[in-house]
Structure formats: structure tokens, C-alpha cells
Design a protein around this motif. Structure first.
Motif, mmCIF file in Angstrom:
data_model
loop_
_atom_site.group_PDB
_atom_site.id
_atom_site.type_symbol
_atom_site.label_atom_id
_atom_site.label_comp_id
_atom_site.label_asym_id
_atom_site.label_seq_id
_atom_site.Cartn_x
_atom_site.Cartn_y
_atom_site.Cartn_z
ATOM 1 N N LEU A 164 0.831 -1.203 0.000
ATOM 2 C CA LEU A 164 0.000 0.000 0.000
ATOM 3 C C LEU A 164 0.866 1.253 0.000
ATOM 4 N N ALA A 165 1.919 1.232 0.805
ATOM 5 C CA ALA A 165 2.782 2.408 0.932
ATOM 6 C C ALA A 165 3.421 2.801 -0.393
ATOM 7 N N PHE A 166 3.883 1.811 -1.141
ATOM 8 C CA PHE A 166 4.661 2.134 -2.331
ATOM 9 C C PHE A 166 3.802 2.565 -3.517
ATOM 10 N N CYS A 167 2.496 2.583 -3.317
ATOM 11 C CA CYS A 167 1.657 3.265 -4.306
ATOM 12 C C CYS A 167 1.961 4.764 -4.307
ATOM 13 N N GLY A 173 5.092 10.367 -9.207
ATOM 14 C CA GLY A 173 5.485 10.476 -10.611
ATOM 15 C C GLY A 173 4.365 10.984 -11.492
ATOM 16 N N PHE A 174 3.180 10.382 -11.349
ATOM 17 C CA PHE A 174 2.068 10.789 -12.210
ATOM 18 C C PHE A 174 1.478 12.135 -11.789
ATOM 19 N N LEU A 193 2.131 19.672 -5.035
ATOM 20 C CA LEU A 193 2.598 18.360 -4.583
ATOM 21 C C LEU A 193 2.927 18.390 -3.085
ATOM 22 N N PHE A 194 3.484 19.501 -2.614
ATOM 23 C CA PHE A 194 3.758 19.634 -1.178
ATOM 24 C C PHE A 194 2.456 19.737 -0.388
ATOM 25 N N GLY A 325 7.725 11.496 -17.600
ATOM 26 C CA GLY A 325 6.883 10.403 -18.097
ATOM 27 C C GLY A 325 7.553 9.051 -17.933
ATOM 28 N N PHE A 326 8.823 8.952 -18.336
ATOM 29 C CA PHE A 326 9.561 7.687 -18.182
ATOM 30 C C PHE A 326 9.699 7.310 -16.698
ATOM 31 N N THR A 327 9.943 8.335 -15.867
ATOM 32 C CA THR A 327 10.098 8.081 -14.438
ATOM 33 C C THR A 327 8.798 7.559 -13.834
#
Length: 475
Positions: A164-167, A173-174, A193-194, A325-327
Motif C-alpha cells: 500500500l505504501a509504495f503506491c 510520478g504521475f 505536490l507539497f 513520463g519515463f520516471t
């Protein structure tokens, strides 16, 4: 509470709190605790990935020089180093739950202040202070879950929390890919984002007020009646038909349990207060040496990619939007890798799985370094993050299994803080390598670090899979 469970609990009162917890099946409370911890960890991974993901944007907006960029990337990890040390100590002295509430409150406030940064100095300071708040999040979560989960299911449910965390990593990124080109309400997209990180962690703070205190910690500090009440609440959620089957040995006092069920150096709760110097006691010295080397090297592979991926892609000639995008696509491997660890984490010995996943990271990283094809960049990037999160999930479980309850948060926090210190050093070590010699040399450095890590864990690490954390020797 059912009559069966009540009888079990009353008979179990003299027995070890840890033994009762380890004999218990997974209950609804275990699942609720795992979900709440996992959501909190999501914002930790969001935070850890934030500066690196938008580094090129910040460099353009603030006209950063090379030194300012390194300080921005390093500041949050320096803060996390401090937070890991201080809040781990608070968790062992005042309780896991209180430490959780303190760390999220600090992080939420300073992450929000970071959104209003007018210059690089403000941003560096607020990133440092937000890092202090979030710094102990992972080690506290690991210790808390090791405290409350039964030994046989510990690895799987800690891995669920990290899945769950690593979502949070692809979410950064997105979200960056979406927000960075925009100015919602006239505010730069990166600032939002902050704000997202701050408001999300504030919601988690409210959820965490419902967490129970660790029964093992309560017992270790002499508060046995409180510990017994909490364990009894958990036992009350066990179906009556399973209570007798799962807890049938609990009518024995701890000193009468079979040898294989007896914790090493069993002591009456609260009879002896452990101190930090115990990490250097003969029984723990080898664990401590292994864990400190492990934590110092693990971030070279893990954050070496996550923090520097946009910089690596810029070195390959891709612009900011293409790099983001790649990231973002590569970061999808983080939750997938953590999910893939679920079926194996309690079946394969932890230290073996650490070494295998580290080797797989090296292979995927070298592929990422030497390809220029967009499709292969994404494929190797996805493969790297997938392998790194099998590595990360098992690493967090392994970290939580090394020390006795009374010093677990402090000792684990100290070891974990070394990972933050080495992560803070990464921009100063790896960026010059990238700038001077290219991605191939950078990943060669990462490969060497991961090889040394694997050898250290295989030669010095203890076997911990399925072993009760109450069986850790104390002296």
C-alpha cells in the motif's frame, strides 16, 4: 466476548504477552492496524520520492546551482537522520502510538510550509524539518507491526503495509507529470505536490489516533494489565471455534511452556529496563554490525535510482516532461514489486531473499544505464523498481526482527538513521560520477555497494523467518 475466548484470556493472564500474540491468528484488528500503518507509509514514500522527482523543475524555477541542487536533494534525508534517532527514542520511552502522532504532525506542518517557498534557502530548511517529522516513520512502523503481529504472519502483513505504501511512489510520478506543466489557481504545479503530502498526512494523523498501543511495549515497561486488556480485545475477535485451536497452549504460565515456545532470556515484564548500550552486548553485537552496514549500503541501490532517475534521463538527452513520463512509468514497479513479495516473504529465509533481490537490482540497473531505447528504458526502469521493492519489503521485515522490544524502536531507529545519512550523501557522491562518467559508471558504483551488502547479510545475518521477536537474546 465469547465464553471460550474469555476463558482463554483469563487463563493466559500469567503467560507471556508475546507468546499470546504469536499464537493468535490474524484478526480484524490486525488488518485495520496494517491498513492504517500502510496509508501513513504511503506519505513517507511520497515524501522520499518528491524532491528527486521534481528536481529538474526546481532547478529551473529557482535557477539552482550544482551545490543548491545537492542540498535540496540531501536536506530531507538529513532531517530524516535526525528524526530517526530522536523519535525512535521517544517511541521506546513514551510509546509507539505517541511517537506516530508527533512525527506526522511535524511532517504535515513543514511540508505545507514548503509549498510557499520563495527561494532555495526556505525550501532547504522546510525540507529538512519535514524530514525530521517523517524520518522515523518506516522504522516506527516496522517496530510497531513486529510488536503486534503473530510471528508466522509477520512478514506477509508488513509486506502488505508496504505494498500500500509504495503506491505513493508512482503517485508522485504521475502527479508531477500532471501538475508540473500547470498552474492551478495561479500556483505553480510543483507547489501543489507539497500541499497534497501535507493534507494527506493530516488525515492519517486523525486515523492514527485510533491505533492501540503496542502490548509488547506495555509489557516490557511493566504495564502488564494494560497489555493484557489489549491482547484480550484482540483475542475477542478470534472466532470461538478457532480460539481453542490457536491459543490452546496459553493456559500455561510462560515458565511452563515447551522449550521451543519460551522466549530467550525470558523475564517478568518490567523486571529489567533495557538500555541502548545493549545493542553492543555480546548477544547483539553481530546483529548490530550487520544491520549498520546493511542500512548504510541499502540506500545506495534503492535511493540511488529513485532520487536520481530524472537526472539520469536528462544525461541521456531527454527533456523534463519526457523524463517525468519515463520516471512515472518506471515507478509503477514499486507497488508491483512489493505485492510480488507477499507469497514468498514468509517462505524464503529473509537474508537469502535480501541477497537475491539485490542481485536482480544490479542486473536491471546495468540494463537501464546502457540502453537508449525509450521502451527499454521504461522496461529496465520498471524491472529495477520491481526488484528494489521486493528488496525493500523484506528489508523492513528483517530490520524489525533484530532487537528486543524494550529497545527495538531506538536501536532500529539508530540503524535506520544511517540509511538516511547515506541517502543524504548520495547527491554529493553519485551526481559527480554521473556528470563526469555517465550512467554506466554510476550503476557500477551501485552494483559494488549492493554486492557488499549481500555478502554482509549472508555472512553475518541471523535467520529470522517465523521466529518470535521475543526469542531475541538480550545479553
Amino acid at each position: 466476548m465469547s465464553q471460550t475466548t474469555t476463558a482463554v484470556s483469563e487463563a493466559a493472564a500469567p503467560a507471556s504477552i508475546g507468546v499470546r500474540l504469536d499464537r493468535m491468528p490474524i484478526t480484524p484488528m490486525h488488518r485495520r492496524l496494517t491498513a492504517v500503518i500502510g496509508i501513513g507509509l504511503l506519505f513517507d514514500t511520497f515524501e522520499n520520492s518528491l524532491s528527486g522527482t521534481i528536481a529538474k523543475v526546481l532547478q529551473n524555477d529557482f535557477a539552482f546551482g550544482a551545490t543548491s541542487l545537492k542540498l535540496v536533494l540531501a536536506s530531507v534525508f538529513v532531517g530524516q537522520f535526525v528524526g530517526s534517532l530522536v523519535l525512535g527514542r521517544i517511541a521506546d520511552r513514551f510509546g509507539r502510538r505517541r511517537a506516530f502522532l508527533i512525527n506526522l504532525a511535524i511532517y504535515s506542518g513543514f511540508s505545507l510550509l514548503g509549498a510557499f517557498s520563495p527561494n532555495a534557502g526556505w525550501l532547504i530548511v522546510t525540507r529538512f524539518l519535514a524530514g525530521v517529522g517523517i524520518g522515523a516513520e518506516q522504522s516506527l512502523s516496522d517496530c510497531y507491526m513486529a510488536d503486534v503481529l503473530p510471528a508466522a504472519k509477520r512478514g506477509r502483513f508488513i509486506a502488505w503495509a508496504y505494498t500500500l505504501a509504495f503506491c505513493g511512489v508512482p503517485a508522485v510520478g504521475f502527479a508531477a507529470l500532471w501538475l508540473v506543466p500547470l498552474t492551478p489557481l495561479g500556483v505553480d504545479g510543483w507547489r501543489w505536490l507539497f500541499v497534497i503530502g501535507a493534507l494527506g498526512s493530516a488525515v492519517v494523523w486523525v486515523l492514527r489516533r485510533q491505533l492501540i498501543e503496542s502490548p509488547r511495549w506495555l509489557a516490557a515497561t511493566g504495564r502488564t494489565e494494560e497489555a493484557d486488556r489489549l491482547v484480550s480485545r484482540m483475542e475477542a475477535e478470534v472466532p470461538a471455534g478457532r480460539a481453542a485451536q490457536e491459543l490452546r497452549a496459553e493456559d500455561l504460565p510462560a515458565e511452563d511452556l515447551p522449550a521451543e515456545d519460551l522466549p530467550v532470556a525470558y523475564e517478568k515484564p518490567g523486571a529489567r529496563r533495557s538500555s541502548l548500550r545493549d545493542v553492543f552486548a555480546p548477544a547483539l553485537r553481530r546483529r548490530t554490525v550487520m544491520l549498520w552496514i546493511f542500512c548504510a549500503l541499502s540506500t545506495v541501490g534503492y535511493y540511488g535510482f529513485g532520487t536520481l532517475a530524472p537526472q539520469i534521463l536528462a544525461a541521456k538527452g531527454y527533456d523534463i516532461v519526457a523524463g517525468l513520463g519515463f520516471t512515472a512509468l518506471s515507478f509503477l514497479g514499486y507497488p508491483v514489486g512489493s505485492a510480488l513479495s507477499l507469497p514468498v516473504i514468509d517462505r524464503v529465509e529473509r537474508k537469502t531473499l535480501v541477497a537475491l533481490s539485490a542481485a536482480a537490482m544490479v542486473a536491471a540497473g546495468m540494463g537501464f544505464a546502457f540502453t537508449d531505447s525509450p521502451a527499454l528504458i521504461v522496461a529496465f526502469g520498471f524491472g529495477y523498481t520491481l526488484c528494489s521493492n521486493v528488496f525493500s519489503s523484506v528489508s523492513h521485515v528483517y530490520l524489525s526482527e533484530q532487537y528486543p522490544t524494550a529497545i527495538r524502536a531506538t536501536a532500529s531507529g539508530m540503524a535506520y538513521s544511517l540509511s538516511k545519512l547515506s541517502a543524504a550523501a548520495l547527491p554529493f557522491v553519485l551526481l559527480p560520477v554521473l556528470d563526469s562518467y555517465g550512467p554506466g559508471a554510476l550503476f557500477a558504483v551501485i552494483a559494488a555497494a549492493m554486492a557488499a551488502l549481500a555478502v554482509t547479510v549472508l555472512t553475518l545475518g541471523e535467520r529470522t523467518t517465523g521466529v518470535s521477536v521475543d526469542r531475541i537474546p538480550t545479553r
